[in-house]
Design an enzyme around this catalytic site. Structure first.
Site, short mmCIF file in Angstrom:
data_model
loop_
_atom_site.label_atom_id
_atom_site.label_comp_id
_atom_site.label_asym_id
_atom_site.label_seq_id
_atom_site.Cartn_x
_atom_site.Cartn_y
_atom_site.Cartn_z
N SER A 1 49.79 63.53 64.22
CA SER A 1 50.34 63.72 63.07
C SER A 1 50.43 62.44 62.42
CB SER A 1 51.94 64.11 63.40
OG SER A 1 52.02 65.24 63.92
N HIS B 1 43.91 66.95 61.89
CA HIS B 1 45.29 67.32 61.96
C HIS B 1 45.64 68.74 61.03
CE1 HIS B 1 49.61 66.12 60.20
NE2 HIS B 1 49.54 66.87 61.31
N GLU C 1 43.49 67.82 58.01
CA GLU C 1 42.99 66.76 57.52
C GLU C 1 42.02 65.95 58.53
OE1 GLU C 1 47.25 64.92 55.58
OE2 GLU C 1 46.97 64.82 57.70
N ASN D 1 51.85 63.95 55.88
CA ASN D 1 53.25 63.41 56.47
C ASN D 1 53.43 62.07 55.79
OD1 ASN D 1 53.27 65.76 58.27
ND2 ASN D 1 52.37 64.66 60.05
#
Ligand code: 3HC
Length: 383
Positions: free
Chosen positions: A123, A144, A156, A195
């Site tokens: 993450s 991700h 991602e 994130n």
């Protein structure tokens, strides 16, 4: 190697993310080995994939033939060496601990064929750092996915310091083949795009818990009408442990502000981690929590959260992590349940309105992370 040469995918880790990603790869036509350290974890992952496919089949979104075909390509395994021996593409989704990831990558490097690409679903953690555990950093990438992986579209694809363009291009094409929306993250940086942009919201949640008001339900009730899952419910859904590990990492590599508050840590210590343990901020034992909208606080609204997102997104531009605000919007709209990215929202709401909201938050919680950037103040990003 080209994307068409990839036939066998090994999924390392059969937890929430691992089994969801494996399900996506099966639907994309790949042969998938699902591996975890104990048979009971593999069994749980297998059951999760079957439950998802059952749901899709019942709703007519997956034909009975496709269902049987996909499950026939799924191979459960505990032995790591056997799991990756024929893999063309390996995806790791083990707990978010750098040392653990490095030791897994060292083993993958030892046992997977030389041509195999090694991808991490981390993450937040640096891909460049993970790649140092291998002798093939040019084949190590970030990959991700978002929870629930079977429904969330974004992947991602992150370039580590030594990742080759060929590896990125193969990973990008595979993400397309499994019907995801890949976004290439050009600069390896904590939390990549999604994130990183959402981390200030976690910080706000942590500080609200510390302040003791509003309660998680009062806060969420104010946001639920405009979000598929308001922040406290979403953290419970993803896992309080995942949120705390993310904040810990951010506090080490980005800003001390992110150190999780004692109030947030108390959930981790009690073992009440959210949906997966049946209890977190909410009780999940009878399914999704019912949030009482009449309890909504008037202290916070959705524009406070959008202001935090837009401000953090401008940092990605200022720091050269992304150079196109449209790519940031694409990532943000596809990683969660929101139809719009921060820059489109800022354009329609008005940067001045959001700036005032951000300043309100900064007055309440005087943290560096909440300080408006130059770009936020200028308010001139057009998408
Ligand atoms: N498998 C297959 N289908 C599923 C499913 C699963 N595991 N879970 C839900 N569904 C289906 C349901 O059957 C339903 O289908 P239908 O529309 O045909 O009836 C549909 O998805 C919607 O589900 P629900 O009705 O149960 O509930 P919602 O409408 O609230 O949707 C949700 C659930 C999709 C999870 C939605 O609440 C949502 O988008 N939440 C936000 C999720 C989010 O933000 N994720 C990102 C988290 S951050 C992250 O992952 C980063 C990481 O690094 C931590």
């Amino acid at each position: 190697m080209k994307a068409e040469d990839v036939k066998n995918i090994a999924m390392i880790g059969a937890g929430d993310m691992g089994h969801g990603i494996a399900a996506c790869c099966l639907m994309g036509g790949y042969r998938v080995v699902l591996r975890d350290i104990e048979q009971k974890f593999v069994d749980k992952g297998m059951a999760g994939i079957k439950a998802s496919f059952d749901k899709l089949k019942e709703k007519g979104k997956m034909s009975p033939e496709a269902y049987t075909d996909a499950l026939a390509r799924l191979i459960p395994m505990v032995d790591l060496q056997a799991a990756v021996k024929d893999a063309d593409f390996v995806i790791e989704a083990v707990p978010e601990k750098l040392d653990l990831k490095k030791s897994v990558f060292a083993d993958l490097d030892k046992y997977a064929p030389k041509h195999a690409i090694l991808a991490s679903n981390t993450s937040n953690i640096s891909i460049t750092e993970i790649a140092t555990a291998t002798s093939r950093p040019e084949k190590v990438i970030g990959y991700h996915f978002f929870n629930p992986a079977i429904l969330m579209k974004l992947v991602e694809v992150t370039k580590g310091g030594k990742t080759s363009d060929e590896s990125i291009s193969i990973a990008y094409d595979i993400a397309k083949k499994i019907r995801k929306v890949p976004v290439i993250v050009k600069k390896d940086s904590p939390g990549f795009i999604y994130n990183r942009v959402n981390e200030p919201t976690l910080l706000l949640v942590s500080k609200i818990l510390e302040a003791g008001h509003p309660t998680p339900e009062e806060f969420d009730a104010a946001l639920k009408p405009v979000m598929p899952m308001p922040p406290f419910e979403l953290i419970d859904y993803v896992g309080i442990d995942i949120a705390v590990h993310g904040m810990d990492y951010f506090s080490q590599v980005l800003s001390k502000d992110y150190k999780p508050s004692e109030a947030l840590m108390s959930y981790l210590k009690s073992g009440n981690l959210g949906k997966k343990t049946g209890k977190g901020f909410y009780d999940w034992s009878k399914g999704r929590p019912a949030i009482d909208l009449s309890k909504a606080t008037r202290e916070f609204d959705v524009n406070h959260l959008i202001a935090l997102q837009v401000n953090e997104a401008t940092k990605l531009l200022e720091e050269g992590i992304a150079d196109d605000p449209k790519e940031i919007d694409l990532a943000m709209a596809n990683g969660g349940g929101s139809p719009f990215g921060p820059f489109v929202l800022a354009q329609s709401i008005g940067y001045n309105v959001l700036l005032a909201k951000l300043e309100e938050l900064h007055t309440k919680f005087p943290l560096d992370v909440f300080v408006p950037t130059k770009t936020m103040k200028a308010g001139n990003i057009k998408v």
